[in-house]
Each structure stands twice: as structure tokens, then as C-alpha cells.
Design a protein around this motif. Structure first.
Motif, PDB file in Angstrom:
ATOM      1  N   LEU A   1      23.563  77.715  75.058  1.00 46.00           N
ATOM      2  CA  LEU A   1      22.054  77.570  75.067  1.00 46.00           C
ATOM      3  C   LEU A   1      21.639  79.064  74.631  1.00 46.00           C
ATOM      4  O   LEU A   1      20.534  79.500  73.395  1.00 46.00           O
ATOM      5  CB  LEU A   1      21.226  77.393  75.857  1.00 46.00           C
ATOM      6  CG  LEU A   1      21.157  75.491  75.686  1.00 46.00           C
ATOM      7  CD1 LEU A   1      20.663  74.512  77.192  1.00 46.00           C
ATOM      8  CD2 LEU A   1      20.593  74.895  74.632  1.00 46.00           C
ATOM      9  N   ASN A   2      22.011  79.898  75.841  1.00 45.28           N
ATOM     10  CA  ASN A   2      22.384  81.182  75.650  1.00 45.28           C
ATOM     11  C   ASN A   2      22.031  82.540  73.741  1.00 45.28           C
ATOM     12  O   ASN A   2      21.388  82.567  73.267  1.00 45.28           O
ATOM     13  CB  ASN A   2      22.791  81.956  76.183  1.00 45.28           C
ATOM     14  CG  ASN A   2      21.457  82.444  77.543  1.00 45.28           C
ATOM     15  OD1 ASN A   2      20.774  82.025  77.840  1.00 45.28           O
ATOM     16  ND2 ASN A   2      22.537  82.570  78.684  1.00 45.28           N
ATOM     17  N   GLN A   3      22.897  82.008  73.274  1.00 44.90           N
ATOM     18  CA  GLN A   3      23.916  82.013  72.338  1.00 44.90           C
ATOM     19  C   GLN A   3      22.799  81.245  70.793  1.00 44.90           C
ATOM     20  O   GLN A   3      21.971  81.842  70.313  1.00 44.90           O
ATOM     21  CB  GLN A   3      24.726  81.776  71.744  1.00 44.90           C
ATOM     22  CG  GLN A   3      25.990  82.370  72.488  1.00 44.90           C
ATOM     23  CD  GLN A   3      27.387  81.950  72.149  1.00 44.90           C
ATOM     24  OE1 GLN A   3      28.064  80.749  71.478  1.00 44.90           O
ATOM     25  NE2 GLN A   3      28.560  82.491  72.572  1.00 44.90           N
ATOM     26  N   ASP A   4      21.843  80.191  70.900  1.00 42.23           N
ATOM     27  CA  ASP A   4      21.256  79.385  70.757  1.00 42.23           C
ATOM     28  C   ASP A   4      20.035  80.284  70.406  1.00 42.23           C
ATOM     29  O   ASP A   4      19.459  80.523  69.377  1.00 42.23           O
ATOM     30  CB  ASP A   4      20.913  78.149  70.828  1.00 42.23           C
ATOM     31  CG  ASP A   4      22.820  76.857  70.310  1.00 42.23           C
ATOM     32  OD1 ASP A   4      23.450  78.099  69.596  1.00 42.23           O
ATOM     33  OD2 ASP A   4      22.587  75.973  71.016  1.00 42.23           O
ATOM     34  N   MET A   5      19.754  80.852  71.643  1.00 45.55           N
ATOM     35  CA  MET A   5      18.747  80.890  71.891  1.00 45.55           C
ATOM     36  C   MET A   5      18.329  82.727  71.103  1.00 45.55           C
ATOM     37  O   MET A   5      16.890  82.542  70.790  1.00 45.55           O
ATOM     38  CB  MET A   5      17.734  81.521  73.483  1.00 45.55           C
ATOM     39  CG  MET A   5      16.478  81.383  73.470  1.00 45.55           C
ATOM     40  SD  MET A   5      15.733  80.674  73.743  1.00 45.55           S
ATOM     41  CE  MET A   5      13.767  81.293  73.350  1.00 45.55           C
ATOM     42  N   GLN A   6      19.225  82.668  71.374  1.00 43.20           N
ATOM     43  CA  GLN A   6      19.432  84.637  70.807  1.00 43.20           C
ATOM     44  C   GLN A   6      19.300  84.718  69.440  1.00 43.20           C
ATOM     45  O   GLN A   6      18.602  85.383  68.330  1.00 43.20           O
ATOM     46  CB  GLN A   6      20.407  85.400  70.729  1.00 43.20           C
ATOM     47  CG  GLN A   6      20.940  86.626  70.525  1.00 43.20           C
ATOM     48  CD  GLN A   6      22.008  87.272  70.740  1.00 43.20           C
ATOM     49  OE1 GLN A   6      23.242  86.932  71.592  1.00 43.20           O
ATOM     50  NE2 GLN A   6      22.256  88.753  70.455  1.00 43.20           N
ATOM     51  N   GLN A   7      19.725  83.241  68.164  1.00 48.62           N
ATOM     52  CA  GLN A   7      19.413  83.127  67.519  1.00 48.62           C
ATOM     53  C   GLN A   7      18.250  82.679  66.521  1.00 48.62           C
ATOM     54  O   GLN A   7      17.609  83.179  65.763  1.00 48.62           O
ATOM     55  CB  GLN A   7      21.190  82.044  67.155  1.00 48.62           C
ATOM     56  CG  GLN A   7      20.817  81.434  65.297  1.00 48.62           C
ATOM     57  CD  GLN A   7      21.285  83.066  64.674  1.00 48.62           C
ATOM     58  OE1 GLN A   7      22.529  83.143  65.446  1.00 48.62           O
ATOM     59  NE2 GLN A   7      20.765  83.297  63.457  1.00 48.62           N
ATOM     60  N   ALA A   8      17.934  81.764  67.499  1.00 49.64           N
ATOM     61  CA  ALA A   8      16.389  81.208  67.021  1.00 49.64           C
ATOM     62  C   ALA A   8      15.301  82.088  67.280  1.00 49.64           C
ATOM     63  O   ALA A   8      14.750  82.326  66.867  1.00 49.64           O
ATOM     64  CB  ALA A   8      15.962  79.851  68.408  1.00 49.64           C
ATOM     65  N   ASN A   9      15.540  83.646  68.777  1.00 52.93           N
ATOM     66  CA  ASN A   9      14.184  84.818  68.606  1.00 52.93           C
ATOM     67  C   ASN A   9      15.023  85.710  66.920  1.00 52.93           C
ATOM     68  O   ASN A   9      13.769  85.580  66.753  1.00 52.93           O
ATOM     69  CB  ASN A   9      15.111  85.498  69.513  1.00 52.93           C
ATOM     70  CG  ASN A   9      14.442  84.402  70.862  1.00 52.93           C
ATOM     71  OD1 ASN A   9      13.147  84.238  70.761  1.00 52.93           O
ATOM     72  ND2 ASN A   9      15.537  84.511  72.099  1.00 52.93           N
ATOM     73  N   GLY A  10      15.815  85.413  66.913  1.00 58.84           N
ATOM     74  CA  GLY A  10      15.845  86.297  65.761  1.00 58.84           C
ATOM     75  C   GLY A  10      15.599  85.915  64.195  1.00 58.84           C
ATOM     76  O   GLY A  10      15.026  85.931  63.558  1.00 58.84           O
ATOM     77  N   ASP A  11      15.904  84.377  64.427  1.00 62.43           N
ATOM     78  CA  ASP A  11      15.204  83.880  62.802  1.00 62.43           C
ATOM     79  C   ASP A  11      13.606  83.772  62.782  1.00 62.43           C
ATOM     80  O   ASP A  11      13.089  84.286  61.822  1.00 62.43           O
ATOM     81  CB  ASP A  11      15.528  82.095  63.109  1.00 62.43           C
ATOM     82  CG  ASP A  11      17.002  82.219  62.704  1.00 62.43           C
ATOM     83  OD1 ASP A  11      17.756  83.136  62.520  1.00 62.43           O
ATOM     84  OD2 ASP A  11      18.103  80.993  62.961  1.00 62.43           O
ATOM     85  N   ALA A  12      13.603  83.422  64.267  1.00 61.61           N
ATOM     86  CA  ALA A  12      12.113  83.297  64.309  1.00 61.61           C
ATOM     87  C   ALA A  12      11.258  84.699  64.003  1.00 61.61           C
ATOM     88  O   ALA A  12      10.100  84.757  63.395  1.00 61.61           O
ATOM     89  CB  ALA A  12      11.486  82.811  65.627  1.00 61.61           C
ATOM     90  N   GLU A  13      11.554  85.852  64.460  1.00 56.69           N
ATOM     91  CA  GLU A  13      11.396  87.505  64.011  1.00 56.69           C
ATOM     92  C   GLU A  13      10.850  87.469  62.784  1.00 56.69           C
ATOM     93  O   GLU A  13      10.486  87.904  62.148  1.00 56.69           O
ATOM     94  CB  GLU A  13      11.982  88.420  65.478  1.00 56.69           C
ATOM     95  CG  GLU A  13      11.976  88.285  66.390  1.00 56.69           C
ATOM     96  CD  GLU A  13      10.644  88.311  66.683  1.00 56.69           C
ATOM     97  OE1 GLU A  13       9.223  89.573  65.890  1.00 56.69           O
ATOM     98  OE2 GLU A  13       9.916  87.946  67.458  1.00 56.69           O
ATOM     99  N   GLU A  14      12.603  86.969  61.943  1.00 55.49           N
ATOM    100  CA  GLU A  14      12.591  87.473  61.086  1.00 55.49           C
ATOM    101  C   GLU A  14      11.676  86.503  59.757  1.00 55.49           C
ATOM    102  O   GLU A  14      11.229  86.832  58.606  1.00 55.49           O
ATOM    103  CB  GLU A  14      13.869  86.681  60.037  1.00 55.49           C
ATOM    104  CG  GLU A  14      14.703  87.340  58.581  1.00 55.49           C
ATOM    105  CD  GLU A  14      15.835  87.241  58.651  1.00 55.49           C
ATOM    106  OE1 GLU A  14      16.016  86.804  57.680  1.00 55.49           O
ATOM    107  OE2 GLU A  14      16.461  86.570  59.273  1.00 55.49           O
TER     108      GLU A  14
END
Length: 235
Positions: A109-122
């Protein structure tokens, strides 16, 4: 096969005609071109905003799961400490397995969260970029249309000036001037003709003769008065 090629060529030809027709309309009505471009950008912004909202919602879901698993892991750790303290090995074994599963789930979930944060910022960055482009396009539309109206007004004024002719007015004044000059000339001519008329000249001569006779009589009277005065002085 040849009919298929012919239909394709006709379709391309039709698209070309339509493109030229639309291009001519946009040149004559630039506000339509700008409105179409802005509308397209707004549609893109709306779709991108929906996609961004979905990415943010996924990030929130991951965050909620992560919080829940972390809370569950904290509880398992407390239970495991209690099981070890009370030497309940069978329960401790189950808790250890549960702890390992939660650790793996939290790591994923931490990996998914990191990816989700990047996707959201982008996605948010792209959304802000599109909004900025829309604002720039609107400002350009207002500026360019204002320049267009100003240029059209100048062209209209220039066209009026170019088409403004004073020939008719000048010709009318020339006719008036000629009429005045002719009238003055006619008056002069009438006077000259009057002065050159024989009757007029005779009357003028008679007037001059009368003046000469009167002058002679006056001189004679003066002479007689002078003679009388001289005789009286001698007496």
C-alpha cells in the motif's frame, strides 16, 4: 478495389473542401475560431478534471486502507506482546502470521500510495496547465478581437476618406465664381456701352458746354465789377 480507392479520394476531396470552407469562415469571423478553440480546451479540461478526481479518489482509498491496516497492525503487535507475556504460543503463532500479512500489505500500500501521490500531482499540474492555457487563450481572444475591431474601424474610416470626393463641391463653387465674374463683367460692359452711347456723349458734352458758358459769364461779371470799382476810385 478501384471503387474503394475512388470513394476514399472523394472523401479526402470533400474533407478538403470542408476544411477550406471552415478556414474561410474563421478568417471572416475570428471570434468563431477562438470560441471553437476555447470550447475544445474547456472540454479537454473537463475530461482531465474528471480523470484527476478519479486519481485523487484512488489515493484517498489507498490512504484509508493504509490507515486501517496500520491500525490493525498496531493491534496485532499489542496482542502479540500479550500472547508472548502469557506464553500462549498457539495464539502468538497466529498473530505472527497475521503480522507478516499486514506488513506485506502495508508495504504494498505504501508503494501504491507513492504512485498515487505522483499520479495526482502530475494530473493536477496538467490540469492547472490546461486552465492557464484557457485563460491565456481568452486573454488573446479579447486582445486580438479588439485589435481586429480597431483595424476594421480604421479601414472603414480610410475607405470613407478615400471615397470622399470634393469635386462636386468644388465644381459648384467654380460655377458660382464664374457666375459672379460674368455678372461683374456684364455690369462693366453695360457701363462702358452706356458711356460710349452717342446720346450719352452728347448730354455729357452739353453739360460740359454749360459749365464753360457759366464760367465765361462768371469771368465777365467779375471783370465788369472790377471796372466799376476802378471808375469810382478815379472819381
Amino acid at each position: 478495389m478501384s471503387s474503394v480507392n475512388l470513394m476514399a479520394r472523394l472523401a479526402n476531396l470533400w474533407r478538403g473542401f470542408v476544411s477550406l470552407w471552415v478556414s474561410d469562415i474563421e478568417k471572416n469571423h475570428p471570434e468563431i475560431a477562438y470560441e471553437n478553440a476555447i470550447r475544445g480546451m474547456v472540454d479537454k479540461y473537463t475530461k482531465l478534471r474528471s480523470a484527476t478526481a478519479a486519481i485523487v479518489r484512488r489515493r484517498e482509498e489507498i490512504d484509508a486502507r493504509l490507515t486501517s491496516d496500520q491500525r490493525a497492525l498496531d493491534q496485532v503487535n499489542r496482542d502479540l506482546e500479550a500472547a508472548l507475556a502469557t506464553q500462549q504460543d498457539d495464539i502468538a503463532l497466529i498473530l505472527i502470521q497475521k503480522k507478516e500479512a499486514l506488513d506485506a500489505a502495508i508495504a504494498e500500500l505504501n508503494q501504491d500510495m507513492q504512485q498515487a501521490n505522483g499520479d495526482a500531482e502530475e494530473a493536477k499540474s496538467a490540469l492547472l496547465s490546461v486552465k492557464s492555457e484557457i485563460d491565456k487563450l481568452k486573454a488573446e481572444r479579447d486582445r486580438m478581437l479588439a485589435q481586429m475591431k480597431s483595424a476594421q474601424a480604421r479601414l472603414a474610416i480610410q475607405g470613407q476618406l478615400d471615397g470622399l470626393s470634393v469635386d462636386a463641391e468644388v465644381q459648384a463653387l467654380d460655377k458660382v465664381r464664374d457666375h459672379i465674374k460674368n455678372t461683374v463683367s456684364e455690369a462693366k460692359l453695360a457701363r462702358e456701352l452706356h458711356e460710349s452711347d452717342l446720346d450719352v456723349r452728347l448730354k455729357k458734352l452739353q453739360s460740359q458746354s454749360g459749365n464753360i458758358t457759366a464760367q465765361a459769364k462768371l469771368d465777365e461779371l467779375k471783370r465788369q465789377r472790377a471796372a466799376q470799382a476802378s471808375t469810382q476810385r478815379q472819381m
